[in-house]
Design a protein around this motif. Structure first.
Motif, mmCIF file in Angstrom:
data_model
loop_
_atom_site.group_PDB
_atom_site.id
_atom_site.type_symbol
_atom_site.label_atom_id
_atom_site.label_comp_id
_atom_site.label_asym_id
_atom_site.label_seq_id
_atom_site.Cartn_x
_atom_site.Cartn_y
_atom_site.Cartn_z
ATOM 1 N N ASN A 1 -11.350 5.418 -7.618
ATOM 2 C CA ASN A 1 -10.030 5.798 -8.124
ATOM 3 C C ASN A 1 -10.026 5.826 -9.644
ATOM 4 O O ASN A 1 -10.813 5.115 -10.289
ATOM 5 C CB ASN A 1 -8.949 4.798 -7.668
ATOM 6 C CG ASN A 1 -8.731 4.792 -6.181
ATOM 7 O OD1 ASN A 1 -8.058 5.646 -5.627
ATOM 8 N ND2 ASN A 1 -9.314 3.796 -5.518
ATOM 9 N N LEU B 1 0.822 -1.202 0.000
ATOM 10 C CA LEU B 1 0.000 0.000 0.000
ATOM 11 C C LEU B 1 0.856 1.252 0.000
ATOM 12 O O LEU B 1 0.490 2.271 -0.578
ATOM 13 C CB LEU B 1 -0.910 0.016 1.241
ATOM 14 C CG LEU B 1 -2.152 -0.843 1.176
ATOM 15 C CD1 LEU B 1 -2.896 -0.791 2.496
ATOM 16 C CD2 LEU B 1 -3.064 -0.398 0.053
ATOM 17 N N TYR C 1 -8.231 1.595 -2.910
ATOM 18 C CA TYR C 1 -6.837 1.920 -3.165
ATOM 19 C C TYR C 1 -6.410 1.416 -4.532
ATOM 20 O O TYR C 1 -6.795 0.322 -4.959
ATOM 21 C CB TYR C 1 -5.933 1.318 -2.078
ATOM 22 C CG TYR C 1 -6.347 1.709 -0.685
ATOM 23 C CD1 TYR C 1 -6.080 2.981 -0.194
ATOM 24 C CD2 TYR C 1 -7.042 0.816 0.131
ATOM 25 C CE1 TYR C 1 -6.469 3.354 1.072
ATOM 26 C CE2 TYR C 1 -7.439 1.177 1.413
ATOM 27 C CZ TYR C 1 -7.149 2.456 1.875
ATOM 28 O OH TYR C 1 -7.554 2.827 3.140
#
Length: 388
Positions: A299, A79, A343
């Motif tokens: 995203n 991450l 993410y």
């Protein structure tokens, strides 16, 4: 009967780690982009959703890659880092999608990860709410729940400075050369030159709610910001007021991406109440086109090699979509996450992405190809062919 039982058992195993609290049916979904997690019990999944197409050897490699040993540390590094893939991608045939979309990481590639713990904010009663590497990959900015922005030397593993100024969590960060922009729940965007002690500070105030998205244009001249006030703002490098404001979205704007192929082309995605992917000509301030994706847009990222972009989604499909621009046709639809795909990071070679979701899994996908460069002109005049 035995084969049916085995298939049911495999399906149960594949989903047994999804807690009830993360089930979209039982949880009220909103546009909040920072999940509340009790811990960091992430697992790594080096596979595609279409697991029925795997051979027994591929299934075994995927199980080996997702063992419990060190998975928290690997997930944390994945991450935090944007250097995720570089070799060892194995193609897997799937009749439903393009071959180049189907790849898993082999067991050998799993060993390429070198994991180090950069920082632990829990000792100060704080937590990480955003991370962003600078362009050279030498410094990483860390936004915290208490409103601090820390600058770390990644290679040396040491904190260079801790910047104050925000009064609430910092959920968005964006580098522009030696300058760092940070967006907070206090509705303020701070821009600071990290070379000067103390940093020279510019305060940008235009959002009425939390700033949840920040991206600098490839030419370093304009900053796009998205907020929970459903606004998309564009700032230049000198003004303290936005030079453009777009209000078409009906929900929070977290997903923002500037095109590397067409100057001034900006894409944005709206939250659950909007679900739309929209494109803007920031040279003229005009809206170009939009499409309803059917799910919350979390995203966006453009391909470096082709005029395509990838979007990740939340409620209710939790899918990953690859779009061709400007036709907005879906090139691929990737499923497997069981909760919002919050993410997204692109590998340095521009061919692969990693996604992380509220289902506590990381998944690696080979979605772009260097060999498929578009033959379309890079001229900015192409923008105006799509103006409404």
């Amino acid at each position: 009967m035995d084969q049916d039982y085995e298939r049911r058992l495999l399906r149960q195993i594949n989903h047994q780690n999804v807690p009830e609290a993360c089930n979209p049916v039982t949880v009220k979904s909103g546009d909040r982009f920072i999940p509340t997690r009790a811990g960091s019990n992430w697992s790594i999944n080096f596979h595609y959703a279409n697991e029925n197409c795997w051979s027994p050897n591929q299934n075994q490699r995927a199980k080996d890659a997702s063992t419990d040993t060190g998975k928290d540390a690997v997930a944390y590094a994945a991450l935090l880092r944007n250097e995720l893939l570089g070799a060892g991608i194995e193609t897997v045939h799937d009749p439903h999608t393009d071959d180049r979309r189907n790849a898993i990481l082999t067991q050998d590639t799993h060993s390429l990860f070198r994991v180090t713990r950069l920082c632990d904010l829990s000792v100060d009663g704080d937590s990480v709410t955003s991370v962003c590497w600078n362009e050279r990959g030498s410094l990483v900015a860390v936004g915290t729940h208490k409103g601090f922005v820390q600058i770390w030397d990644a290679a040396g593993g040491r904190k260079l400075t801790s910047l104050e100024g925000h009064s609430a969590r910092v959920g968005a960060l964006a580098w522009n050369g030696e300058q760092l922009s940070s967006g907070s729940r206090d509705r303020v965007i701070l821009q600071r030159d990290v070379r000067t002690p103390p940093p020279v500070e510019r305060r940008l105030q235009g959002h009425r709610q939390e700033v949840c998205g920040l991206k600098w244009s490839p030419d370093h001249q304009h900053l796009a910001s998205g907020g929970n006030d459903n606004k998309l703002l564009v700032w230049n490098s000198s003004s303290l007021l936005p030079v453009q404001q777009y209000s078409d979205h009906l929900a929070a704007v977290k997903a923002i991406a500037w095109s590397p192929h067409q100057h001034g082309l900006l894409a944005s995605g709206g939250g659950t109440a909007d679900r739309c992917l929209r494109f803007w000509n920031t040279l003229t301030g005009q809206a170009l086109q939009s499409t309803d994706t059917g799910s919350q847009v979390c995203n966006l990222a453009w391909s470096k090699h082709a005029n395509e972009l990838v979007s990740t989604h939340g409620y209710s499909q939790n899918q990953i979509l690859v779009w061709k621009y400007p036709s907005l046709t879906q090139v691929a639809k990737l499923t497997g996450h069981s909760y919002r795909v919050l993410y997204l990071a692109v590998s340095p070679d521009g061919e692969a992405i990693v996604t992380g979701a509220g289902d506590e899994t990381l998944r690696f996908w080979n979605v772009f190809s260097k060999t498929r460069c578009t033959k379309e002109s890079k001229s900015v005049l192409n923008l105006f062919t799509r103006i409404r």
